[in-house]
Design a protein around this motif. Structure first.
Motif, short mmCIF file in Angstrom:
data_model
loop_
_atom_site.label_atom_id
_atom_site.label_comp_id
_atom_site.label_asym_id
_atom_site.label_seq_id
_atom_site.Cartn_x
_atom_site.Cartn_y
_atom_site.Cartn_z
N LEU A 173 0.85 -1.19 0.00
CA LEU A 173 0.00 0.00 0.00
C LEU A 173 0.88 1.24 0.00
O LEU A 173 1.85 1.32 0.76
CB LEU A 173 -0.91 0.02 1.23
N GLY A 174 0.54 2.20 -0.82
CA GLY A 174 1.27 3.47 -0.83
C GLY A 174 0.28 4.62 -0.77
O GLY A 174 -0.65 4.70 -1.57
N GLY A 175 0.44 5.48 0.20
CA GLY A 175 -0.47 6.60 0.33
C GLY A 175 0.06 7.63 1.28
O GLY A 175 1.12 7.47 1.87
N ASP A 176 -0.66 8.71 1.42
CA ASP A 176 -0.28 9.75 2.36
C ASP A 176 -1.52 10.51 2.77
O ASP A 176 -2.55 10.47 2.10
CB ASP A 176 0.76 10.70 1.76
N ALA A 177 -1.39 11.18 3.90
CA ALA A 177 -2.48 12.04 4.39
C ALA A 177 -2.01 13.48 4.29
O ALA A 177 -2.00 14.23 5.24
CB ALA A 177 -2.84 11.68 5.82
N GLY A 178 -1.59 13.86 3.10
CA GLY A 178 -0.98 15.17 2.90
C GLY A 178 -1.97 16.31 3.01
O GLY A 178 -3.18 16.14 3.14
N GLU A 179 -1.45 17.52 2.93
CA GLU A 179 -2.25 18.73 3.04
C GLU A 179 -3.31 18.75 1.95
O GLU A 179 -3.05 18.47 0.79
CB GLU A 179 -1.34 19.96 2.91
N GLY A 180 -4.55 19.06 2.34
CA GLY A 180 -5.64 19.14 1.38
C GLY A 180 -6.35 17.82 1.17
O GLY A 180 -7.31 17.75 0.42
N ARG A 181 -5.89 16.75 1.83
CA ARG A 181 -6.52 15.45 1.67
C ARG A 181 -7.24 15.09 2.96
O ARG A 181 -6.80 15.42 4.05
CB ARG A 181 -5.50 14.38 1.33
N THR A 182 -8.36 14.37 2.83
CA THR A 182 -9.15 13.97 3.99
C THR A 182 -8.73 12.57 4.40
O THR A 182 -9.14 11.58 3.80
CB THR A 182 -10.65 14.00 3.65
N GLY A 201 7.58 10.06 2.66
CA GLY A 201 8.97 9.76 2.97
C GLY A 201 9.65 8.92 1.93
O GLY A 201 10.82 8.54 2.08
N PHE A 202 8.94 8.61 0.83
CA PHE A 202 9.47 7.75 -0.21
C PHE A 202 10.75 8.31 -0.82
O PHE A 202 11.70 7.58 -1.10
CB PHE A 202 8.40 7.57 -1.29
N GLU A 203 10.78 9.63 -1.03
CA GLU A 203 11.95 10.19 -1.70
C GLU A 203 13.22 10.04 -0.86
O GLU A 203 14.32 9.98 -1.42
CB GLU A 203 11.72 11.66 -2.05
N ALA A 204 13.07 9.92 0.47
CA ALA A 204 14.25 9.72 1.31
C ALA A 204 14.90 8.38 1.02
O ALA A 204 16.13 8.25 1.03
CB ALA A 204 13.87 9.81 2.79
N VAL A 205 14.08 7.36 0.74
CA VAL A 205 14.62 6.04 0.41
C VAL A 205 15.36 6.09 -0.93
O VAL A 205 16.47 5.56 -1.08
CB VAL A 205 13.49 4.98 0.36
N ILE A 224 9.17 5.18 7.32
CA ILE A 224 8.04 5.27 6.38
C ILE A 224 7.33 3.96 6.11
O ILE A 224 6.31 3.95 5.42
CB ILE A 224 8.50 5.87 5.04
N ILE A 225 7.87 2.83 6.62
CA ILE A 225 7.26 1.54 6.31
C ILE A 225 6.69 0.90 7.56
O ILE A 225 7.34 0.86 8.61
CB ILE A 225 8.31 0.59 5.67
#
Length: 523
Positions: free
Chosen positions: A174-183, A289-293, A389-390
């Motif tokens: 699963l890949g996702g995020d609860a970023g700004e503007g998302r519910t 945090g994907f880009e850190a990997v 992140i995992i």
């Protein structure tokens, strides 16, 4: 006078030489200093440890050695022994130095002798100290990745032989995020890895986020809660696959009491109902945090099929804002973490299906990049990034056997199946109105064909991908390819319809249109 000075210089030169030897090979310096019993004992112990270590390397299979990395108790033992060994080595080197040091040396010559000890001992002590640090880091990483709470969906297995009655292991990424503007968190990326536990052959099945009317498996609490499947009134966006994670635990909290990640548990049941296969475990990657990997790996290399916009978003009318720039079309494009994330997630000018293909490209590029040299050089930063992140529901005690299985997976080509409009169109349905009986039969046929395929020979490059849309990695697999073509439908490239972008800052997250777009993102 000259003769005495020569004698002193010779004596000092012998002292420096024996000090260096005693620092590199503990015991030799003590013997030279007249402490034969102590020096011989140290040498015998060192030789015995070297023989044991060599025997382990020669006799224990590589996969078994690698599996120790998943054993937290073993990592504690290894880390402690390496730290103790490094300390003992340094103390013996210092003891040899003191025993060998002639009387009456000047401060400068004493300092030079101590420097020789530090330099020579560090050749051995530094790698041992680093190994100890890596062992403790690995132990912490396994603890961070392992299940941290209860689960309704993880199987009960015999850890000593977990695959005895399990011909296939199914892991949901699963890949996702609860970023700004998302519910809330919505895992827009959902990929099931179905692994043959005998050969390691793996089929990656990418599910569209707009899959609808999903039935939950019979006998589960959610089958009773949703007798007609995951469907209802109101906004249709709230009844798609990617909405299961947030909405089902919210509406039925009693089902998930004591569960570590209720959303993942609900999504596993949804994917089971959608595909007709048991989902054993999940692994969740926070895309923030994907880009850190990727950066810890030193970036990845992919073929970019067309200019991919970054820094823009879609608008409610289907148009897109101005892009900040483009990831340029071209083969073997090197992307750092920032651009790799945009390459995987950009929606403007595409649809979900092309985006799913790009995500698969990124996953393959990461697998190709994870070689022993890179892991060794970047281990600390990789472990830190991964631990942040995992998350998963894999029990900590299963990691050793899981690592052994991953060694097999690395030796096999990966197959990829995207449940796109061509796939559903071959059954006369769409992802928004699927025939789940047909879908179950197609998935069972594809996985059965995969299980019957003989293991790839040793010359097959790891990370190679055989498309489950009719493109075979080897002519010898033509019969199997024909079967996969029947399951996947047309392989013609669809046309671009403009698509939609990442929902944020109040924009709508529209379901993908029934007509697919340019699928040239296969890389």
């Amino acid at each position: 006078m000259q003769s005495r000075r020569q004698q002193r210089n010779q004596r000092y030169g012998r002292f420096i030489g024996l000090t260096a030897l005693g620092s590199l090979i503990p015991g030799t310096g003590l013997i030279a200093a007249g402490k034969r019993r102590a020096g011989t004992t140290v040498l015998v112990v060192l030789a015995a440890l070297a023989i044991v270590g060599l025997a382990v390397l020669v006799l224990v299979p590589t996969s078994e050695l690698m599996s120790y990395g998943g054993d937290r108790q073993m990592m504690l033992i290894v880390g402690t022994l390496l730290a103790a060994g490094a300390l003992a080595w340094l103390l013996i080197a210092l003891g040899s130095h003191r025993s060998l040091e002639p009387d009456g040396l000047s401060t400068g010559k004493r300092f030079a002798g101590a420097l020789v000890v530090i330099l020579c001992a560090s050749v051995v002590v530094a790698p041992m100290a680093l190994g100890s640090r890596y062992a403790f880091t690995q132990r912490e990483l396994v603890g961070n990745l392992a299940s941290s709470g209860g689960s309704n969906t993880t199987p009960q297995v015999d850890v000593s032989d977990p695959w005895a009655d399990k011909p296939r292991l199914n892991v949901l990424f699963l890949g996702g995020d609860a970023g700004e503007g998302r519910t809330g968190l919505r895992p827009d990326t959902q990929i099931l890895a179905s692994i043959d536990t005998e050969t390691g052959a793996t089929t990656m099945i990418s599910l569209p986020r707009n899959l609808s009317q999903i039935p939950f498996p019979e006998g589960t609490p959610l089958a009773e809660a949703y007798p007609d499947g995951f469907t209802g009134g109101g906004d249709p966006l709230e009844w798609m696959l990617n909405a299961v994670y947030a909405n089902v635990p919210r509406d039925h909290p009693e089902v998930f009491e004591g569960v570590g990640d209720p959303g993942a548990d609900a999504t596993k049941w949804a994917v089971e109902g959608a595909l007709g296969v048991e989902v054993d475990y999940f692994i969740m990657v926070d895309l923030n945090g994907f880009e850190a990997v990727v950066d810890a790996l030193g970036g990845i290399t992919v073929d970019v099929p067309r200019d991919i916009p970054w820094g823009n978003k879609s608008l409610p009318d289907g148009s897109c804002t101005q892009a900040n720039g483009y990831i340029e079309e071209g083969e073997d494009q090197h992307l750092d973490g920032f651009y790799a994330l945009w390459f995987a997630r950009s929606r403007c000018g595409s649809d979900d299906y092309e985006r799913m293909e790009r995500q698969r490209c990124v996953m393959n590029a990461i697998v190709d990049k994870v070689d022993p040299a890179t892991l060794l050089a970047q281990y600390q930063s990789l472990a830190t990034a991964a631990g942040d992140i995992i998350t998963s529901d894999v029990p900590a005690e299963l990691f050793p056997e899981l690592i052994k299985l991953m060694v097999k997976v690395r030796s096999q080509p990966l197959e990829s199946l995207t449940l796109d409009n061509d796939f559903f169109g071959s059954m006369g349905t769409t992802s928004s109105d699927p025939d789940y009986d047909q879908l179950h039969a197609r998935i069972a046929e594809i996985l059965s064909d995969s299980a019957e395929t003989p293991p790839a020979d040793a010359t097959t490059p790891p990370g190679d991908t055989t498309e489950a849309t009719g493109q075979s990695a080897d002519n010898a697999e033509s019969d199997r390819t024909a079967s996969i073509e029947r399951a996947s439908g047309s392989t013609e490239e669809p046309e671009n319809d403009g698509g939609s972008g990442e929902p944020e800052d109040g924009e709508t997250d529209e379901p993908a249109a029934d007509e697919p777009v340019d699928a040239g993102a296969v890389c």
